[in-house]
Design a protein around this motif. Sequence first.
Motif, short mmCIF file in Angstrom:
data_model
loop_
_atom_site.label_atom_id
_atom_site.label_comp_id
_atom_site.label_asym_id
_atom_site.label_seq_id
_atom_site.Cartn_x
_atom_site.Cartn_y
_atom_site.Cartn_z
N PHE A 1 0.87 -1.18 0.00
CA PHE A 1 0.00 0.00 0.00
C PHE A 1 0.90 1.22 0.00
O PHE A 1 1.75 1.38 0.88
CB PHE A 1 -0.91 -0.01 1.24
CG PHE A 1 -1.91 1.12 1.26
CD1 PHE A 1 -3.11 1.00 0.59
CD2 PHE A 1 -1.64 2.29 1.95
CE1 PHE A 1 -4.04 2.04 0.61
CE2 PHE A 1 -2.56 3.32 1.98
CZ PHE A 1 -3.76 3.20 1.30
N PHE A 2 0.73 2.08 -1.01
CA PHE A 2 1.64 3.20 -1.22
C PHE A 2 0.98 4.54 -0.86
O PHE A 2 -0.22 4.73 -1.08
CB PHE A 2 2.09 3.25 -2.68
CG PHE A 2 2.85 2.04 -3.13
CD1 PHE A 2 4.18 1.87 -2.79
CD2 PHE A 2 2.22 1.05 -3.88
CE1 PHE A 2 4.90 0.74 -3.21
CE2 PHE A 2 2.91 -0.07 -4.30
CZ PHE A 2 4.25 -0.22 -3.96
N ARG A 3 1.81 5.44 -0.33
CA ARG A 3 1.43 6.84 -0.14
C ARG A 3 2.51 7.73 -0.73
O ARG A 3 3.69 7.60 -0.38
CB ARG A 3 1.25 7.17 1.34
CG ARG A 3 -0.09 6.75 1.92
CD ARG A 3 -0.23 7.20 3.35
NE ARG A 3 -1.50 6.77 3.91
CZ ARG A 3 -1.79 6.81 5.20
NH1 ARG A 3 -0.88 7.26 6.08
NH2 ARG A 3 -2.96 6.40 5.64
N VAL A 4 2.11 8.60 -1.61
CA VAL A 4 3.02 9.60 -2.18
C VAL A 4 2.32 10.94 -2.06
O VAL A 4 1.41 11.26 -2.84
CB VAL A 4 3.36 9.29 -3.65
CG1 VAL A 4 4.25 10.38 -4.23
CG2 VAL A 4 4.04 7.93 -3.76
N GLY A 5 2.69 11.71 -1.07
CA GLY A 5 1.99 12.95 -0.79
C GLY A 5 0.54 12.67 -0.44
O GLY A 5 0.24 11.87 0.45
N SER A 6 -0.37 13.29 -1.16
CA SER A 6 -1.80 13.12 -0.90
C SER A 6 -2.40 11.97 -1.69
O SER A 6 -3.62 11.78 -1.70
CB SER A 6 -2.53 14.42 -1.26
OG SER A 6 -2.30 14.75 -2.62
N LEU A 7 -1.55 11.20 -2.35
CA LEU A 7 -2.01 10.09 -3.19
C LEU A 7 -1.84 8.77 -2.44
O LEU A 7 -0.77 8.49 -1.90
CB LEU A 7 -1.22 10.08 -4.50
CG LEU A 7 -1.70 9.20 -5.65
CD1 LEU A 7 -1.05 9.66 -6.95
CD2 LEU A 7 -1.40 7.72 -5.44
N GLN A 8 -2.88 7.94 -2.41
CA GLN A 8 -2.83 6.62 -1.80
C GLN A 8 -3.29 5.60 -2.83
O GLN A 8 -4.32 5.80 -3.48
CB GLN A 8 -3.71 6.56 -0.55
CG GLN A 8 -3.31 7.60 0.50
CD GLN A 8 -4.17 7.53 1.74
OE1 GLN A 8 -3.97 6.69 2.60
NE2 GLN A 8 -5.14 8.44 1.85
N ALA A 9 -2.53 4.50 -2.97
CA ALA A 9 -2.83 3.56 -4.05
C ALA A 9 -2.29 2.17 -3.74
O ALA A 9 -1.31 2.01 -3.01
CB ALA A 9 -2.22 4.07 -5.37
N SER A 10 -2.94 1.18 -4.33
CA SER A 10 -2.49 -0.20 -4.21
C SER A 10 -3.26 -1.06 -5.19
O SER A 10 -4.16 -0.58 -5.90
CB SER A 10 -2.70 -0.74 -2.79
OG SER A 10 -4.06 -1.04 -2.56
N TYR A 11 -2.94 -2.34 -5.24
CA TYR A 11 -3.71 -3.29 -6.04
C TYR A 11 -5.01 -3.69 -5.35
O TYR A 11 -5.85 -4.36 -5.96
CB TYR A 11 -2.89 -4.56 -6.28
CG TYR A 11 -1.97 -4.51 -7.48
CD1 TYR A 11 -2.49 -4.45 -8.77
CD2 TYR A 11 -0.59 -4.55 -7.33
CE1 TYR A 11 -1.66 -4.43 -9.88
CE2 TYR A 11 0.25 -4.54 -8.43
CZ TYR A 11 -0.28 -4.48 -9.70
OH TYR A 11 0.54 -4.46 -10.80
N LEU A 12 -5.20 -3.32 -4.11
CA LEU A 12 -6.35 -3.80 -3.34
C LEU A 12 -7.65 -3.13 -3.78
O LEU A 12 -7.69 -1.93 -4.05
CB LEU A 12 -6.14 -3.51 -1.86
CG LEU A 12 -4.96 -4.22 -1.19
CD1 LEU A 12 -4.75 -3.68 0.21
CD2 LEU A 12 -5.20 -5.73 -1.15
#
Length: 432
Positions: A405-416
Amino acid sequence: MQTMATHHCPAMLISAPASGQGKTTITAALTYYHRQQNRKVRVFKTGPDFIDPQILSFACGHPVYQLDLWMMGEAHCCELLYQAAADADVILIEGVMGLFDGDSSSADLAQTLDVPVAAVIDAGGMAQTFAAVAYGLAHYRADLPFAGVIANKVGSPGHAKLLLEALPENLPLLAAMAKDDGVGLPSRHLGLLQADEIGDLDLRLARAADLLNSLALCRLPEPVAFAPITASPPPRLLAGKRIAVARDAAFSFIYQANLDCLLAMGAELAFFSPLTDSALPEADSIYLPGGYPELHLQTLADNVAMKQVLQAHHQAGKPIYAECGGFLYLLERLTDHDGHCANMAGLLPGSAQMQKRLVNLGMHSLQLEQGEIRGHSFHHSQLTTTMQPFTMSNPQRQRSHSENFFRVGSLQASYLHLYFPFNPQVAAGFFL
């Protein structure tokens, strides 16, 4: 204080001995048939599935919701069924895999919710053995509610008569579908084609409904008592927030319950298409759900204006939440099954390439600051990135592996693909 009434509604869970027996076709045909009889039909799908519900939603004319004891919890499943029973003339639940397969099987769901099973059995090449398979399914587990059987791919009226005569009296034949290649539903690597991609879907379902009632009387299931249950509404953590939700042929894997949850928390939803739109709706945050970006590679790559407005949104520090296909779209590059590579939005460093084999499949628990949220992963792409994960999911099955589970600044993303109603507080955090 007014006491809530129990709702009584005919219902059954449509399962089978295995995958590939025709559950979705039969469920859609039954739905279409009952609608032809002027009955209100509400349909549910067992497990975390996005594609079958699109077919079933087309057939019933209403959103199709998922039912999964682990991902959603028993109380939430009961609540959804109770709400449906208040308005429906019949409730149909499509099962998953074989009747007893999996850690949270269709049989588990039927027994927990006390909804009787209707077993779809491919009768091709079988006569009396059909009854033996039906008997085994009905008696393998004690106290499993069982409505009867549905014969699929029946060769002739004489074949249907043989099947009917072989069944014991307490195992009724609920319907029989004649064999017809014209009613099958086409598929690809993640399952069936999406409803919008099957140009003659209405004709297929109409034909299937006719066939379903041509060899044996199509019987309405018995009423089931659905006890009253209501949950407290989620906190209005998103009141005054406007969320732009991607929704088109490339991004269509989204639970209706997720949208309902966002609305219940006070959000306003505005939909847009990364395929065709050149601008975003006015919005505080963005939701990029899963789908098939690899099938629309060049169109996504060529829509430079959309990529630029996504980048500007991110650079302004506004929230973005992306799942699976939406996650792939935010990478620098994506390569499809044929080896064609194209530039994506470039908000996240890295690339992904579609594989011939499934890369990960399973149920997952994700622990974030606000608590636990549950969901699943199902993808054929392999990620290459320098990003370090913020955290990792906990898979519930040994054959599945963790998802980053990734966070880059205000962006959150994953395969889930996460199920928001399991923990609305966590879900709200993706958009604040």
